[in-house]
Design an enzyme around this catalytic site. Structure first.
Site, PDB file in Angstrom:
ATOM      1  N   HIS A   1      80.774  38.588  29.724  1.00  0.00           N
ATOM      2  CA  HIS A   1      80.878  38.076  28.547  1.00  0.00           C
ATOM      3  C   HIS A   1      80.625  36.328  28.213  1.00  0.00           C
ATOM      4  CE1 HIS A   1      82.644  41.764  27.268  1.00  0.00           C
ATOM      5  NE2 HIS A   1      83.497  41.787  28.220  1.00  0.00           N
TER       6      HIS A   1
ATOM      7  N   HIS B   1      80.988  45.820  24.786  1.00  0.00           N
ATOM      8  CA  HIS B   1      80.551  46.429  26.080  1.00  0.00           C
ATOM      9  C   HIS B   1      79.534  47.440  25.793  1.00  0.00           C
ATOM     10  CE1 HIS B   1      85.096  45.716  26.367  1.00  0.00           C
ATOM     11  NE2 HIS B   1      84.407  44.900  27.417  1.00  0.00           N
TER      12      HIS B   1
END
Lengths: 329, 329
Positions: B56, B218
């Site tokens: 991330h 995700h």
């Protein structure tokens, strides 16, 4: 072509509008095409203007603000802005101290910025310019005679911009900009091409296991194409050419690991891990590192490494306050 | 899988090493896995810790520094860090004022952060936590009960981090973090998946003309898949759902247009152009806009829009000084 856009012919305008709407505290747009200038004109300092084709975001509009640029002119994607546009930008920011143009070495950019300067000089505006040519990959290219100006240009914006904020004269700002140019070297690579919206197809093709070494910021070919190798080996290859170009021995450097637009930060940090190790091994001290997207090629995936050999003046100016949308110090 | 890496099993470690080598003035790494903490521990304030899986970036290590986080814990890609790692992070930053954990709502993260807090409390460390759940797309997901915590989490880091710097008590910092959570909403989309290095294949497939609406960070499925539409229509679709979720009428908001990792800034600005227009039409005043990559999904291409409904306290804390690798104010 799969892109998040509305229409090919509106890409540049809507992008600049979206940037200006995001950052009204920093920039405003002139009514003569995609020219952005500082929201509040700063008098009593040399004014800096840069630009080139669109597609290199955040360059150059993202660097307009305190301590960097006063104006950025954006042409169509990968196309030089016109002399008229550049001239309007110069007029909007000109002060008694004059205007410095920071031009990347591409034939169209150099020609159009020089024509704009002539127009401005006829109006009594003092204009000087520098041409960045930091790319060590190739001597000439598709669009360039001599070396190309690439990501190292951002160091010129930062350091010359900081010098201008001190109230220095045009010749002094030009001199420090040229000093950065003389001391910065860059080389890049890519594993995935970008698509110019108006073209609709990739500018070049790479096999699933291939990479292009020494690529330019418009996807122009570099030194060669070969099979993709581990990140560390790619870094070694690029650094070897950069370090051979000027004498970095015993010097302190600023490092820029620049993403080409679609490269995840994960990969840029893996690249920097090796860059830092190699420089440490060679006794080259890293003063400051910048990892991120500064000079992109739309959604090309790849990176470039820039090394700037620093002296005390450049260190101080690199650290000086900058407050722009895409670069703060 | 075409990536600029050395070896799948080294991705996380070399990434964190590369980040720490880039920013030694901001962060250092503990010897217990990929836990980074502020280079200089700050006493006399509540310490903030966040984290989650890797992938991330710049979240969360890029937000460690003055005015935001004191520690960030990174697990394997898209995998929660272990309780032990989180516990070591808490111990390293704990002050007499206590520790606030900012946890994104994913089942593994919530469980592991809570276990770490119990371990720390047994050592006499005061620990509180908040769980972010800003994603309005779906109620439950592959990895979550309740709404997912996504890009809006960065506003929690910023505002709670600024509150902590004022010397506020743990309960006060927790309260303002919760206030941000109560007032921030996000929704995202993607046109291209990402590849988890250890998996080697994309987490999902999209046709050349398809997009996924309401996607998670995700690559978890969202509300639906449909044919790619013009950017403005996509923005309208996402904003409609965000604006229906809480009452933004007459309010001032902070806007974040967040890229998923491989989205060119060109597209994010085109998105913001529409976001700004729609909010203006609806009489919702934009206080500040952030366009860039804050909470990514490796090299996924897409974006999310976050709207934070502000009050005076949040505005002041949003503007307060922050000095971290990836966020400066």
């Amino acid at each position: 072509m799969k892109k998040i856009i509305n229409a090919v012919e509106k890409v540049e305008d809507q992008m600049i509008e979206g940037m200006v709407k995001a950052y009204p505290q920093y920039v405003k747009k002139l009514d003569c095409g995609n020219v952005v200038v500082r929201a509040d004109k700063k008098e009593g300092k040399v004014a800096l203007i840069s630009g080139g084709g669109s597609g290199h975001e955040p360059a150059h509009g993202g660097f307009v603000g305190k301590g960097m640029l006063d104006a950025a002119v954006a042409g169509a994607v990968f196309t030089s802005p016109t002399p008229d546009q550049i001239y309007e930008g110069i007029k909007a920011i000109a002060t008694d101290k004059g205007v410095l143009m920071v031009v990347k070495n591409y034939t169209g950019d150099v020609m159009n910025f020089e024509m704009a300067a002539e127009m401005a000089e006829m109006e009594g505006i003092k204009v000087a310019h520098v041409v960045t040519n930091d790319d060590v990959a190739v001597e000439d290219s598709t669009w360039t005679t001599g070396r190309r100006g690439v990501a190292g240009t951002v160091f010129v914006h930062k350091i010359a911009g900081a010098k201008a904020e001190t109230g220095a004269e045009l010749e002094e700002v030009q001199a420090v900009a040229q000093k950065v140019i003389d001391n910065v070297r860059t080389m890049g690579m890519a594993i995935k091409p970008c698509i110019v919206p108006a073209a609709g197809t990739p500018g070049f093709e790479l096999g699933e296991d291939e990479m292009e070494i020494g690529i330019g910021i418009h996807g122009e070919p570099g030194t060669h194409r070969e099979a993709l190798r581990p990140a560390d080996e790619i870094v070694d290859m690029l650094l070897e050419k950069i370090l051979a170009d000027i004498d970095y021995n015993g010097s302190e450097v600023a490092v820029m690991v620049n993403g080409c637009g679609a490269t995840p930060l994960m990969e840029l940090f893996i690249v920097n891990n090796r860059v830092a190790d190699v420089l440490a091994e060679k006794g080259i001290k890293v003063y400051k590192t910048f990892v991120g997207e500064y000079m992109t090629s739309i959604e090309m995936e790849g990176f470039s490494i820039s090394l700037l050999r620093l002296d005390d003046e450049m260190k101080e100016l690199l650290d000086a306050e900058a407050d722009t949308p895409a670069f703060k110090a």
